[in-house]
Design a protein around this motif. Structure first.
Motif, PDB file in Angstrom:
ATOM      1  N   ALA A   1       0.822  -1.206   0.000  1.00 18.13           N
ATOM      2  CA  ALA A   1       0.000   0.000   0.000  1.00 18.13           C
ATOM      3  C   ALA A   1       0.858   1.259   0.000  1.00 18.13           C
ATOM      4  N   VAL A   2       1.911   1.274   0.803  1.00 16.55           N
ATOM      5  CA  VAL A   2       2.802   2.435   0.860  1.00 16.55           C
ATOM      6  C   VAL A   2       3.516   2.621  -0.476  1.00 16.55           C
ATOM      7  N   LEU A   3       4.016   1.528  -1.048  1.00 14.87           N
ATOM      8  CA  LEU A   3       4.675   1.618  -2.348  1.00 14.87           C
ATOM      9  C   LEU A   3       3.717   2.139  -3.412  1.00 14.87           C
TER      10      LEU A   3
ATOM     11  N   ARG B   1      -3.086   9.874   2.717  1.00 12.37           N
ATOM     12  CA  ARG B   1      -3.460   9.318   1.417  1.00 12.37           C
ATOM     13  C   ARG B   1      -3.950   7.879   1.542  1.00 12.37           C
ATOM     14  N   LEU B   2      -3.335   7.102   2.431  1.00  8.90           N
ATOM     15  CA  LEU B   2      -3.814   5.737   2.664  1.00  8.90           C
ATOM     16  C   LEU B   2      -5.216   5.746   3.265  1.00  8.90           C
ATOM     17  N   ARG B   3      -5.433   6.629   4.221  1.00 10.42           N
ATOM     18  CA  ARG B   3      -6.769   6.732   4.842  1.00 10.42           C
ATOM     19  C   ARG B   3      -7.799   7.205   3.833  1.00 10.42           C
TER      20      ARG B   3
ATOM     21  N   ASP C   1      -0.436   5.705  12.352  1.00  8.31           N
ATOM     22  CA  ASP C   1       0.689   6.582  12.023  1.00  8.31           C
ATOM     23  C   ASP C   1       2.020   5.854  12.222  1.00  8.31           C
ATOM     24  N   ALA C   2       2.185   5.247  13.388  1.00 15.83           N
ATOM     25  CA  ALA C   2       3.453   4.591  13.715  1.00 15.83           C
ATOM     26  C   ALA C   2       3.760   3.458  12.739  1.00 15.83           C
ATOM     27  N   SER C   3       2.749   2.732  12.313  1.00 17.00           N
ATOM     28  CA  SER C   3       2.956   1.636  11.361  1.00 17.00           C
ATOM     29  C   SER C   3       3.479   2.159  10.033  1.00 17.00           C
ATOM     30  N   VAL C   4       2.916   3.267   9.580  1.00 15.31           N
ATOM     31  CA  VAL C   4       3.350   3.836   8.298  1.00 15.31           C
ATOM     32  C   VAL C   4       4.760   4.398   8.407  1.00 15.31           C
ATOM     33  N   TYR C   5       5.039   5.126   9.489  1.00 15.83           N
ATOM     34  CA  TYR C   5       6.389   5.676   9.665  1.00 15.83           C
ATOM     35  C   TYR C   5       7.420   4.550   9.733  1.00 15.83           C
TER      36      TYR C   5
END
Length: 108
Positions: free
Chosen positions: A14-16, A32-34, A43-47
């Motif tokens: 998803a991040v890629l 953008r993911l949300r 937040d912490a997972s994405v960072y």
């Protein structure tokens, strides 16, 4: 089904995918993911995912000054990241097609 477990398995992809559209800084990627429908992403997972993908060589980073606070660290895909996205997207599409087929066959 616990969607948080599914999200953990596909967060890299998803991040890629989000970064393939345009570069972004941490909270921008979260937003953008949300906006795309992953409301439960943390937040912490994405960072953590951004840091891990950068360390793995899939992302480039650069700092941009901000008038609204501290400088922002932007991330963007490099060639390795685009290759990773392609490979993971192929795996996901195959898995999703298999699951759709199973569910269509009356197993749902």
């Amino acid at each position: 089904m616990d969607s948080s477990q599914l999200l953990k398995g596909v967060l890299d992809l998803a991040v890629l995918a989000v970064l393939s559209e345009r570069d972004g800084y941490g909270y921008d990627v979260v937003r953008r993911l949300r906006d795309a429908g992953l409301e439960d992403v943390g937040d912490a997972s994405v960072y953590g995912t951004l840091r891990r993908l950068f360390k793995a060589g899939a992302l480039n980073s650069y700092v941009v000054a901000s008038d609204e606070g501290p400088h922002r660290k932007y991330y963007g895909l490099n060639d390795a990241g685009r290759d990773m996205l392609g490979s993971q997207a192929k795996t996901w599409n195959s898995f999703a097609a298999t699951m759709a087929s199973l569910l269509k066959e009356g197993h749902a």
